[in-house]
Design a protein around this motif. Structure first.
Motif, short mmCIF file in Angstrom:
data_model
loop_
_atom_site.label_atom_id
_atom_site.label_comp_id
_atom_site.label_asym_id
_atom_site.label_seq_id
_atom_site.Cartn_x
_atom_site.Cartn_y
_atom_site.Cartn_z
N ILE A 193 0.82 -1.21 0.00
CA ILE A 193 0.00 0.00 0.00
C ILE A 193 0.85 1.26 0.00
N GLY A 194 2.18 1.14 0.05
CA GLY A 194 3.05 2.30 0.03
C GLY A 194 4.26 2.04 -0.84
N VAL A 195 4.76 3.08 -1.53
CA VAL A 195 5.92 2.93 -2.38
C VAL A 195 6.69 4.25 -2.38
N THR A 196 8.03 4.17 -2.41
CA THR A 196 8.86 5.37 -2.51
C THR A 196 10.16 5.02 -3.20
N CYS A 197 10.79 6.02 -3.81
CA CYS A 197 12.06 5.83 -4.53
C CYS A 197 13.22 6.29 -3.64
N LEU A 198 14.24 5.44 -3.53
CA LEU A 198 15.42 5.72 -2.72
C LEU A 198 16.60 6.07 -3.60
N PRO A 199 17.64 6.69 -3.02
CA PRO A 199 18.87 6.93 -3.79
C PRO A 199 19.42 5.63 -4.35
#
Length: 651
Positions: free
Chosen positions: A410-416
């Protein structure tokens, strides 16, 4: 050519000579130029390429070929159709045209009318002959006076009723996959395998509604405003150069009074060097502004053309011209992004050699020199419209404990490092993926995650909805470790990084009230702002400058925007946005709201005005959204038995 011309006249002008059009000729890309200017451009291209098969548009660089292929290049400009729409708005008195058939350089015969079918200007004798011939007796003739007094007549002369690739073929279809109108030949040669090719006659009204020519016109006018601002910044910079030179000269003169006559030489050097740099910079700025002015005229001409077609043209004309202009708009945006978002400036300084007390014994070369310091004034195109195309679909199936199951995220984010982190609601985990979207490792949380955000290069924050807590994790290489736990006073749904280690968290606090708070890494609340809302899932994001807070509310089908003082700036709640489960912002501050039940993406401008609404292409229930800003990649997750990542490229 008006090289030193700074004022922009409110009339259509040729992007090459920057003067009023003289016999405007239109290329297939819909950019227009004076016939002589276009021919001069073609001649220049011929010198570079001896065997020229096509000419590139001076504005957008798209290729164009004349309708008659066996004509010499010296006649190519006259073979492109006249842009009578621009010609009709050039003046309110009369249109000065010569007969296309019988005028020569030695014998200029004024035209009296234009044939709508043949697209040719004719004198009185040619018009009589044209009406007598059997093949052309029924052609519609418009007098030049009517062309000026009634713009709707000029629209009748607009080209593109037929396919530009297959001369004479009617445009009958529209390919939604490639977003291009096409004829029967185009369909057979390039679109036969496309899944969504529709009949224009049946779907024209709905397509015209989606095409939004008025929106394209408004965006083009925004580009013109931005280009004008760019020129104004350049002009303002030029005015600062001479005072800098004068200030440096005076500074040297004051020093000279205290030491000796050697500084006379330094004063002369500084003034000469400063003036040299001033002249070089002025010349550079004039050249840069000339190119900018040329592009402004191209944008304005496109607006004139689309406005005229949109006001007086048929539905087919509006749709086809709007589609062309939308691609033109994208090319303008790309040009602005490449060349006109940053204007380079220099600061002049005198660098004295130490020690100043020994100047008498120093030679001129050792005294010092004029140095320049580069500086840039960046103007962000926050209005820049973006198009996004689906490029990849990743299935999230993994083997764990010798059994195969499918997680729901239910959650997603882009990391370095081009990595991606997912919040796993079923198994209470954070899953780390590599740049190929394959699992690297996982970390078990103390409760069910709701949202996730990146705090810095090494830390992420995860909101735990059922525990009213925020878990801070460090992600170094392939290792995820728990750093600390922060307890909130109410349910914590959405979470977003606010810079300097601060976070914005949002959640329901009872009595039909929700609130968002700015907290630091210690859990200290810096400020809290309440607003009316029912309990439900929410997501939060900030713009790049950390000055605006956007909150999507699933139960009220809306997006709210606040400033950092808690003032609500707008509410976006259209009928076609249902159950929004995510919001993201790109590097141009465009907003993307993900409708879970409506299965669409609403692309908004920073002020909340809608740019476009696009179907996600996700079969069932898109659940979360994020943007990799440096790579211009948009990622969407669905929420079903088989969870997948849908990757889109922003352009």
């Amino acid at each position: 050519m008006a090289a030193s011309k700074v004022e922009i006249e409110d009339v259509p002008c040729c992007p090459i000579c920057l003067e009023q059009f003289n016999i405007p000729r239109q290329l297939p890309c819909a950019h227009s130029f004076c016939e002589k200017c276009l021919q001069s451009h073609i001649t220049t291209e011929v010198r570079k390429h001896s065997k020229l098969c096509f000419v590139k548009c001076p504005v957008c660089r798209n290729s164009a070929r004349p309708s008659i292929k066996d004509k010499p290049t010296s006649e190519w400009a006259s073979l492109f159709p006249a842009n009578t729409v621009l010609q009709s708005v050039l003046t309110e008195s009369k249109v000065n045209r010569l007969c296309d058939a019988c005028s020569t350089e030695a014998d200029a015969v004024p035209a009296e009318g234009l044939c709508v079918f043949c697209k040719e200007a004719m004198c009185r004798d040619c018009l009589k002959l044209h009406r007598r011939q059997k093949i052309s007796k029924d052609h519609m003739i418009i007098s030049l006076e009517e062309l000026v007094s009634k713009p709707e007549n000029a629209v009748k002369l607009v080209e593109d009723f037929t396919c530009s690739e297959h001369n004479g073929e009617d445009i009958k279809f529209y390919c939604k996959n490639h977003k291009v109108p096409c004829c029967g030949m185009c369909f057979v040669e390039g679109h036969k395998t496309c899944s969504t090719v529709i009949d224009l006659k049946k779907e024209l009204l709905s397509l015209l509604c989606d095409s939004k020519p008025n929106k394209t016109i408004a965006d083009m006018k925004k580009i013109e405003i931005h280009l004008k601002k760019f020129m104004e910044v350049n002009k303002a910079f030029v005015t600062t150069l001479k005072p800098q030179v004068d200030r440096l000269t005076k500074k040297v003169r004051d020093v000279r009074q205290k030491i000796n006559a050697v500084l006379d030489q330094l004063e002369t050097l500084v003034e000469a060097e400063g003036n040299r740099i001033y002249k070089e910079e002025v010349t550079r700025i004039q050249d840069e502004n000339h190119q900018c002015l040329s592009l402004i005229h191209a944008v304005r001409n496109s607006c004139y053309l689309l406005e005229a077609v949109n006001k007086y043209g048929s539905n087919l004309q509006k749709f086809i011209m709007s589609e062309k202009m939308s691609w033109q708009l994208q090319s303008y945006c790309n040009l602005v992004g490449e060349k006109y978002e940053k204007t380079d400036t220099v600061l002049l300084q005198v660098k004295f050699a130490p020690p100043i007390q020994s100047l008498l014994s120093l030679t001129l070369s050792a005294l010092g020199k004029v140095v320049t310091t580069a500086s840039s004034n960046t103007m962000t195109c926050s209005w820049k419209p973006r198009k996004f195309t689906q490029v990849e679909v990743i299935s999230l199936k993994y083997l764990t404990f010798d059994r195969q199951f499918e997680r729901r995220y239910i959650g997603v984010t882009c990391l370095p490092g081009d990595r991606v982190m997912l919040a796993d609601y079923i198994d209470n985990q954070c899953i780390l993926l590599n740049s190929s979207y394959r699992v690297i490792t996982s970390h078990t949380l103390t409760g069910k995650p709701c949202d996730i955000c990146v705090l810095d290069d090494q830390e992420v924050a995860v909101s735990l909805y059922d525990e009213n807590k925020i878990q801070i994790l460090s992600v170094i290489g392939d290792v995820i470790r728990r750093v600390k736990m922060i307890t909130t006073k109410y349910s914590c749904n959405g979470i977003a990084a606010a810079g300097n280690g601060d976070m914005v968290v949002n959640g329901y606090c009872g009595n039909n009230k929700s609130q968002w708070s700015l907290i630091n890494m210690k859990g200290d609340v810096k400020c809290t702002h309440q607003y009316d809302s029912v309990d439900g899932d929410s997501r939060v994001i900030l713009n790049d400058k950390k000055t605006l807070v956007y909150i999507s509310l699933s139960k009220t089908n809306s997006l709210l925007c606040f400033d950092m003082d808690g003032k609500k700036l707008f509410t976006y709640s259209p009928d076609n946005l249902q159950n929004p489960f995510g919001v993201a912002v790109d590097r141009y501050d465009n907003i993307y709201v993900l409708g879970n039940s409506s299965n669409n993406i609403h692309q908004l401008e920073p002020d909340g005005s809608v740019q476009q609404v696009v179907n996600t292409g996700v079969p069932t229930y898109p659940r979360a959204i994020c943007i990799h800003k440096s790579k211009d990649i948009l990622i969407i997750m669905n929420d079903s038995d088989e969870t997948k990542l849908y990757i889109y490229q922003l352009k």
